[in-house]
Design an enzyme around this catalytic site. Structure first.
Site, PDB file in Angstrom:
ATOM      1  N   ASP A   1       0.752  -1.234   0.087  1.00 43.25           N
ATOM      2  CA  ASP A   1      -0.058   0.010   0.070  1.00 43.25           C
ATOM      3  C   ASP A   1       0.952   1.318   0.105  1.00 43.25           C
ATOM      4  OD1 ASP A   1      -2.299   1.581   0.570  1.00 43.25           O
ATOM      5  OD2 ASP A   1      -1.447   1.776   2.595  1.00 43.25           O
TER       6      ASP A   1
ATOM      7  N   ASP B   1      -0.287   5.184   1.161  1.00 47.71           N
ATOM      8  CA  ASP B   1      -0.455   5.806   2.246  1.00 47.71           C
ATOM      9  C   ASP B   1      -0.628   5.264   3.566  1.00 47.71           C
ATOM     10  OD1 ASP B   1      -0.655   8.787   0.818  1.00 47.71           O
ATOM     11  OD2 ASP B   1      -2.522   7.802  -0.071  1.00 47.71           O
TER      12      ASP B   1
END
Length: 218
Positions: free
Chosen positions: A7, A9
């Site tokens: 991922d 953020d």
């Protein structure tokens, strides 16, 4: 084959301040009461329209659509003005280079847009490390497994050769849906108990611990 899908953020970069500012500005421009920051943080990782549907559940469809566009504009303007601050978490750059040197293929699966992810990685000089970049522009929102499945396909990897690394329950659920090992990190947006409840096999408490989980000594 070893594939690590990250991922962005809350896992690679800390963009919380910009997300919260842009969301507050978007709701202000739409003349709709802004959600509490804690609610916004809980939605990070979802595709923007999906997050807005939850954050503005009492608004009509046109208002929600306006909030989405105001958010995009606010975030883009912040970047163009040089105000965007998405620092890498300490040790992440070193870990990515170490994984790459160790023979891992690297990918990203994120709720960011194509433009946002490209700018973020380029700004940190990391673009060339990744063989697959999957964003919300081309896939259903997490936890749907489409982004992860596309990363597997582009990397030529099987599910049992890959790991999904993220900071939210959405990442863990996506990994489970794609039959990929799920590793949570505790420096992002969702608490550790939520990560385990969503299917995390393990939660790394530091970047060094994440590296050790992936066979990289600090």
């Amino acid at each position: 084959m070893k594939l690590a899908v990250f991922d962005c953020d809350g896992t690679l970069v800390d963009g919380q301040a910009d997300v919260l500012w842009s969301m507050a500005e978007a709701f202000r421009r739409a003349d709709h009461p802004a959600p509490e920051p804690a609610l916004v943080r809980a939605m990070v990782g979802l595709s923007l329209p999906v997050a807005i549907r939850t954050l503005a559940s009492d608004a009509d469809q046109s208002t929600r659509a306006a909030i989405v566009e105001h958010y995009k504009h606010a975030f883009r303007t912040r970047r163009e003005q040089g105000l965007l601050n998405e620092p890498l978490y300490d040790g992440i750059a070193e870990l990515l280079h170490a994984l790459h040197a160790d023979g891992w293929s690297l990918a990203v699966a994120t709720g960011k847009s194509d433009r946002g992810l490209a700018a973020c990685l380029a700004g940190h000089g990391l673009t060339e490390l990744f063989v697959s970049l999957q964003t919300a522009d081309r896939h259903p929102s997490k936890p749907h497994p489409a982004m992860l499945e596309a990363a597997l396909f582009e990397a030529g990897a099987q599910a049992d050769e890959a790991v999904m690394i993220g900071d939210t329950s959405f990442d863990m659920q996506m990994a489970r849906a794609a039959n990929v090992r799920a590793i949570g990190v505790d420096w992002g947006y969702h608490p550790v108990d939520e990560l385990f409840a969503a299917g995390a096999d393990v939660v790394a408490r530091s970047v060094a611990a994440l590296g050790e989980e992936l066979g990289i000594e600090s």
